[in-house]
Write a protein that holds these residues in place. Structure first.
Motif, PDB file in Angstrom:
ATOM      1  N   HIS A 529      47.376   3.204 -48.861  1.00 26.36           N
ATOM      2  CA  HIS A 529      47.431   4.356 -47.972  1.00 26.36           C
ATOM      3  C   HIS A 529      47.596   5.650 -48.774  1.00 26.36           C
ATOM      4  CE1 HIS A 529      47.861   6.338 -44.172  1.00 26.36           C
ATOM      5  NE2 HIS A 529      49.062   6.823 -44.492  1.00 26.36           N
ATOM      6  N   LEU A 530      48.479   5.631 -49.802  1.00 25.69           N
ATOM      7  CA  LEU A 530      48.708   6.826 -50.616  1.00 25.69           C
ATOM      8  C   LEU A 530      47.504   7.139 -51.503  1.00 25.69           C
ATOM      9  CD1 LEU A 530      52.435   6.256 -51.714  1.00 25.69           C
ATOM     10  CD2 LEU A 530      51.584   7.805 -49.940  1.00 25.69           C
ATOM     11  N   ILE A 531      46.965   6.119 -52.193  1.00 23.89           N
ATOM     12  CA  ILE A 531      45.837   6.349 -53.100  1.00 23.89           C
ATOM     13  C   ILE A 531      44.594   6.735 -52.306  1.00 23.89           C
ATOM     14  CG2 ILE A 531      44.424   5.325 -54.919  1.00 23.89           C
ATOM     15  CD1 ILE A 531      47.365   5.917 -55.629  1.00 23.89           C
ATOM     16  N   ARG A 532      44.462   6.191 -51.100  1.00 20.68           N
ATOM     17  CA  ARG A 532      43.339   6.598 -50.251  1.00 20.68           C
ATOM     18  C   ARG A 532      43.436   8.091 -49.948  1.00 20.68           C
ATOM     19  NH1 ARG A 532      39.748   4.569 -46.383  1.00 20.68           N
ATOM     20  NH2 ARG A 532      39.419   5.973 -44.615  1.00 20.68           N
ATOM     21  N   GLN A 533      44.671   8.568 -49.715  1.00 21.87           N
ATOM     22  CA  GLN A 533      44.865   9.990 -49.439  1.00 21.87           C
ATOM     23  C   GLN A 533      44.431  10.840 -50.630  1.00 21.87           C
ATOM     24  OE1 GLN A 533      46.187  11.071 -46.364  1.00 21.87           O
ATOM     25  NE2 GLN A 533      45.494  13.088 -47.069  1.00 21.87           N
ATOM     26  N   VAL A 534      44.679  10.344 -51.872  1.00 18.60           N
ATOM     27  CA  VAL A 534      44.274  11.067 -53.080  1.00 18.60           C
ATOM     28  C   VAL A 534      42.758  11.188 -53.142  1.00 18.60           C
ATOM     29  CG1 VAL A 534      44.267  11.023 -55.600  1.00 18.60           C
ATOM     30  CG2 VAL A 534      46.352  10.422 -54.363  1.00 18.60           C
ATOM     31  N   PHE A 535      42.060  10.045 -53.009  1.00 19.33           N
ATOM     32  CA  PHE A 535      40.596  10.075 -53.051  1.00 19.33           C
ATOM     33  C   PHE A 535      40.026  10.904 -51.892  1.00 19.33           C
ATOM     34  CE2 PHE A 535      40.898   6.301 -55.850  1.00 19.33           C
ATOM     35  CZ  PHE A 535      39.959   6.656 -56.808  1.00 19.33           C
ATOM     36  N   MET A 536      40.643  10.801 -50.730  1.00 18.65           N
ATOM     37  CA  MET A 536      40.155  11.528 -49.562  1.00 18.65           C
ATOM     38  C   MET A 536      40.225  13.038 -49.816  1.00 18.65           C
ATOM     39  SD  MET A 536      38.894  11.499 -46.496  1.00 18.65           S
ATOM     40  CE  MET A 536      39.193   9.847 -45.831  1.00 18.65           C
ATOM     41  N   ASN A 537      41.359  13.521 -50.323  1.00 21.69           N
ATOM     42  CA  ASN A 537      41.501  14.962 -50.558  1.00 21.69           C
ATOM     43  C   ASN A 537      40.549  15.456 -51.650  1.00 21.69           C
ATOM     44  OD1 ASN A 537      43.452  14.980 -48.619  1.00 21.69           O
ATOM     45  ND2 ASN A 537      45.126  15.638 -49.952  1.00 21.69           N
ATOM     46  N   LEU A 538      40.414  14.684 -52.756  1.00 28.48           N
ATOM     47  CA  LEU A 538      39.535  15.100 -53.848  1.00 28.48           C
ATOM     48  C   LEU A 538      38.080  15.149 -53.388  1.00 28.48           C
ATOM     49  CD1 LEU A 538      41.071  13.218 -56.930  1.00 28.48           C
ATOM     50  CD2 LEU A 538      41.160  15.670 -56.452  1.00 28.48           C
ATOM     51  N   LEU A 539      37.640  14.119 -52.657  1.00 32.06           N
ATOM     52  CA  LEU A 539      36.250  14.096 -52.199  1.00 32.06           C
ATOM     53  C   LEU A 539      36.000  15.147 -51.116  1.00 32.06           C
ATOM     54  CD1 LEU A 539      35.485  10.275 -52.179  1.00 32.06           C
ATOM     55  CD2 LEU A 539      34.371  12.023 -53.551  1.00 32.06           C
ATOM     56  N   THR A 540      36.989  15.365 -50.251  1.00 32.51           N
ATOM     57  CA  THR A 540      36.827  16.392 -49.215  1.00 32.51           C
ATOM     58  C   THR A 540      36.651  17.764 -49.855  1.00 32.51           C
ATOM     59  OG1 THR A 540      38.159  15.118 -47.647  1.00 32.51           O
ATOM     60  CG2 THR A 540      37.904  17.463 -47.217  1.00 32.51           C
ATOM     61  N   ASN A 541      37.473  18.062 -50.865  1.00 32.03           N
ATOM     62  CA  ASN A 541      37.328  19.338 -51.569  1.00 32.03           C
ATOM     63  C   ASN A 541      35.979  19.442 -52.268  1.00 32.03           C
ATOM     64  OD1 ASN A 541      39.848  20.203 -50.781  1.00 32.03           O
ATOM     65  ND2 ASN A 541      40.861  19.646 -52.701  1.00 32.03           N
ATOM     66  N   ALA A 542      35.541  18.329 -52.913  1.00 33.49           N
ATOM     67  CA  ALA A 542      34.260  18.353 -53.610  1.00 33.49           C
ATOM     68  C   ALA A 542      33.118  18.619 -52.642  1.00 33.49           C
ATOM     69  CB  ALA A 542      34.053  17.036 -54.349  1.00 33.49           C
ATOM     70  N   ILE A 543      33.161  17.975 -51.459  1.00 36.96           N
ATOM     71  CA  ILE A 543      32.105  18.186 -50.459  1.00 36.96           C
ATOM     72  C   ILE A 543      32.150  19.614 -49.925  1.00 36.96           C
ATOM     73  CG2 ILE A 543      31.321  17.481 -48.162  1.00 36.96           C
ATOM     74  CD1 ILE A 543      32.408  14.649 -48.849  1.00 36.96           C
ATOM     75  N   LYS A 544      33.379  20.105 -49.646  1.00 37.48           N
ATOM     76  CA  LYS A 544      33.534  21.426 -49.039  1.00 37.48           C
ATOM     77  C   LYS A 544      33.116  22.538 -49.995  1.00 37.48           C
ATOM     78  CE  LYS A 544      37.253  22.051 -46.674  1.00 37.48           C
ATOM     79  NZ  LYS A 544      38.674  22.326 -46.308  1.00 37.48           N
ATOM     80  N   TYR A 545      33.431  22.360 -51.301  1.00 35.23           N
ATOM     81  CA  TYR A 545      33.217  23.449 -52.252  1.00 35.23           C
ATOM     82  C   TYR A 545      32.001  23.233 -53.143  1.00 35.23           C
ATOM     83  CZ  TYR A 545      37.944  24.438 -50.712  1.00 35.23           C
ATOM     84  OH  TYR A 545      39.042  24.691 -49.936  1.00 35.23           O
ATOM     85  N   THR A 546      31.079  22.373 -52.691  1.00 39.83           N
ATOM     86  CA  THR A 546      29.796  22.190 -53.372  1.00 39.83           C
ATOM     87  C   THR A 546      28.689  22.613 -52.418  1.00 39.83           C
ATOM     88  OG1 THR A 546      30.644  20.353 -54.696  1.00 39.83           O
ATOM     89  CG2 THR A 546      28.255  20.534 -54.489  1.00 39.83           C
ATOM     90  N   PRO A 547      27.779  23.455 -52.857  1.00 36.04           N
ATOM     91  CA  PRO A 547      26.716  23.918 -51.952  1.00 36.04           C
ATOM     92  C   PRO A 547      25.837  22.768 -51.474  1.00 36.04           C
ATOM     93  CG  PRO A 547      26.843  25.267 -53.935  1.00 36.04           C
ATOM     94  CD  PRO A 547      27.704  24.073 -54.176  1.00 36.04           C
ATOM     95  N   LYS A 548      25.014  23.043 -50.488  1.00 40.02           N
ATOM     96  CA  LYS A 548      24.074  22.043 -49.983  1.00 40.02           C
ATOM     97  C   LYS A 548      23.165  21.570 -51.107  1.00 40.02           C
ATOM     98  CE  LYS A 548      23.829  23.231 -45.076  1.00 40.02           C
ATOM     99  NZ  LYS A 548      22.938  23.569 -43.926  1.00 40.02           N
ATOM    100  N   SER A 549      22.797  20.300 -51.011  1.00 44.44           N
ATOM    101  CA  SER A 549      21.938  19.633 -52.011  1.00 44.44           C
ATOM    102  C   SER A 549      22.637  19.500 -53.362  1.00 44.44           C
ATOM    103  CB  SER A 549      20.612  20.376 -52.178  1.00 44.44           C
ATOM    104  OG  SER A 549      19.938  20.482 -50.936  1.00 44.44           O
TER     105      SER A 549
END
Length: 649
Positions: A529-549
């Protein structure tokens, strides 16, 4: 040119030349005297041997004449021959003998009168003796023809008398010659002895002159060297005012001048040093006053970590002064340093130790000191390494302050946020549900405008719920009340589950996601549950702060006894000037705020808290406009279980 202006090399060379000249002259005199003695000795010996041998020959031949004459007399006494022809022959022989006798007398006188003709005269005597011998033999051959024995006897007597006189004369000459030889030998011995004595005297005088010259040459040199040695001894005692004042132009004079310049420079440097020391001492007093009167704690550690200085404020904060018996590894225990969760603070995690090890400033705000009076003080410690120009760490300066009130305020704030968030969740959830019902038409059909309002209400409530959940999670992490429940976890499945949950957002932004997990990666004892939260936050930031394509990569590998996870994007990146604030609460980079207005600035703070509480590390690299890479590591042995009250939302 004055002798004192001559170089030392020239002086020494001159001295050696004088001594060498004396030795050479003495040697030449000795050799010349020896050659003279040898020549004189050779001449004397050669002349003496010739003279002596000639005299011996004369004496031997004379004896032979006498012997032959006696034999002739004996034979004539027995012979009866008395013819006239024989007498004539005898007379001729006797005439020759008489002539020889006369010549012998002449030569003998010549020897006595002219010593220079000794050798020639002796040679002529030898020739005359040979003539006498030859006539004597002729006289023998006539023995058988003697006619009158009386006449013969008379002649024999006369001959014997002549021979006797001749022998005496020759003996006299020989004796005189021997006397002359002995005199010449004595003169030779005296000459040799005198010459040897002269050589000894000259050699002795040469040695005395050489010693005197060496002494005279060495006096000024030794005197200067002694003065230089005494001056150096005075300098060694600290007397920098000593001067030689030797203005000679030789090497020792130049050395003395250099010595005076050196002492002058040393004296000036020492005076400047004393001035600097006085100024430094004054500054030190001011600094000591400032340090000891500063209201925050200040300490100083040497490069080994040993505590050297603690000011009054620091002593008041920790309740102790410097313990001289404290070892570096015992500092945490002696000074009762703990973490906010009550566990002993590991020595290697103290701010001053990290600063000493890495050479970088380090801040720790989770320090709690248990003072001897039983009170506990929460502290924030910042340690800065002090380096020289070569980059070597000379000491570590630490500044620590009482943040107990801040912690209390923060704790109360956390409790308030936790309470408020908990209380907000119910109405927010209700708002979300009712807005979704309105959007879905459960309360009847809405107009287009009403539907847009309902959708805005739903999106806003969703963001509010995310913020509340994040605040709740942070308050739970900081309070230490969170449950840690590790069990064997397959990281490949965990990452794939997170990606599945985020797939809709990835497709919406048309981004390319690459996942790589090591094939032989074993299951690790983690709280999923904790490590999932780590990957979730890192990937969410990567998706949010990376332009389309854009492209996002996830790698999971193993390095030694650690598992390393990496999340890379080619998005907006983080400005270098703001990278030091990345893990602070509510921080968002300036370039991100302009592009993505949504965000709480709590995700990375939460990730860091989870990773570090799991004995792991997190770090990143970023370049504005090119993207960011985050890494975090976890020990292969996994996470430690911990009892608590709540879990992450």
């Amino acid at each position: 040119m004055s002798p004192k202006n001559l170089s030392l090399q020239v002086k020494l060379l001159g001295g050696f030349l004088v001594i060498s000249s004396l030795v050479v002259i003495t040697s030449l005199i000795s050799v010349n005297a020896a050659n003279h003695i040898v020549g004189l000795f050779e001449n004397v010996v050669h002349g003496e041997f010739q003279r002596y041998n000639a005299l011996l020959a004369i004496k031997s031949e004379t004896n032979e004449i006498i012997n032959q004459t006696l034999i002739l007399a004996l034979q004539e006494s027995e012979s009866a021959v008395n013819t006239l022809s024989h007498d004539e022959q005898k007379n001729e022989i006797l005439a020759k003998v008489e002539e020889v006798e006369r010549n012998i007398d002449i030569y003998t006188r010549n020897i006595q009168e002219d010593p220079q003709e000794k050798v020639a005269t002796i040679t002529n005597l030898s020739v005359m003796t040979d003539i006498v011998i030859d006539n004597s033999f002729q006289l023998l051959s006539l023995q058988e023809q003697k006619a009158s024995s009386a006449a013969i006897l008379t002649m024999e007597g006369t001959l014997l008398e002549s021979q006797k006189d001749l022998r005496e004369e020759i003996d006299t000459v020989v004796q005189k010659e021997l006397t002359l030889i002995e005199a010449e030998d004595r003169a030779l011995e005296e000459t040799v002895g005198q010459t040897i004595m002269n050589v000894y005297i000259i050699s002795f005088m040469a040695i005395l002159i050489a010693i005197a010259a060496a002494f005279l040459f060495s006096i000024p040199i030794v005197s200067k060297i002694r003065k230089l040695g005494n001056a150096a001894a005075e300098v060694a005692k600290g007397n920098l005012g000593v001067r030689l004042n030797d203005h000679a132009h030789d090497e020792l004079g130049q050395l003395a001048t250099s010595f005076d310049q050196m002492t002058q420079t040393l004296q000036e440097v020492n005076e400047q040093k004393e001035k600097n020391a006085a100024a430094l001492n004054e500054q030190k007093k001011i600094l000591d006053t400032v340090v000891h009167n500063t209201p925050i704690g200040i300490s100083l550690n040497d490069p080994t970590g040993k505590l050297l200085l603690v000011n009054e404020a620091g002593i008041a904060l920790i309740g102790r002064g410097i313990d001289p018996n404290a070892r570096n590894e015992d500092i945490g225990q002696i000074y009762q340093i703990f973490k906010t969760d009550g566990s002993p603070y590991p020595m290697e995690e103290l701010a001053n130790v990290i600063a000493l090890r890495t050479g970088n400033p380090t801040t720790k705000d989770d320090v709690v000191v248990h003072r001897p009076d039983g009170t506990q003080i929460a502290m924030r410690a910042t340690s800065v390494p002090i380096k020289n120009q070569q980059g070597q760490i000379l000491s570590v300066l630490s500044v620590f302050e009482d943040v107990t009130k801040e912690h209390d305020v923060d704790r109360m704030k956390t409790e308030f946020i936790s309470l408020a968030s908990h209380q907000l969740r119910t109405p927010l959830s209700a708002i979300k549900w009712f807005s979704e019902m309105l959007v879905n038409g459960d309360a009847g059909e809405l107009t287009k405008e009403q539907k847009e309002f309902a959708q805005s209400i739903s999106a806003s409530s969703e963001r509010m719920i995310e913020l509340v959940n994040a605040l709740l999670n942070i308050s739970r992490i900081e309070s230490g009340r969170i449950v840690v429940d590790p069990h064997p976890t397959d990281l490949r499945e965990l990452v794939q589950g997170v990606v599945t949950d985020l797939q809709a957002k990835i497709k919406e932004r048309e981004q390319n996601l690459l996942i790589s997990v090591r094939e032989d990666m074993p299951k690790i004892n983690l709280d999923p549950h904790l490590i999932r939260q780590v990957f979730m936050n890192l990937l969410t930031n990567a998706i949010k702060y990376t332009p389309k394509s854009g492209e996002i990569q996830v790698f999971v590998s193993r390095k030694g006894d650690e598992v390393i996870a990496q999340v890379t994007d080619n998005g907006y990146g983080i400005p270098k000037a703001q990278q030091g604030k990345m893990f602070q609460k509510f921080f968002r980079a300036e370039n991100i705020v302009k592009i993505e207005t949504d965000g709480t600035g709590l995700g990375l703070y939460l990730i860091k808290a989870i990773i570090e509480s799991s004995k792991g590390k997190i770090w990143f690299e970023s370049e504005e406009g090119k993207g960011t890479t985050f890494w975090f590591s976890l020990p292969m042995f996994g996470m430690e279980a911990k009892k608590g009250e709540v879990t992450l939302s």
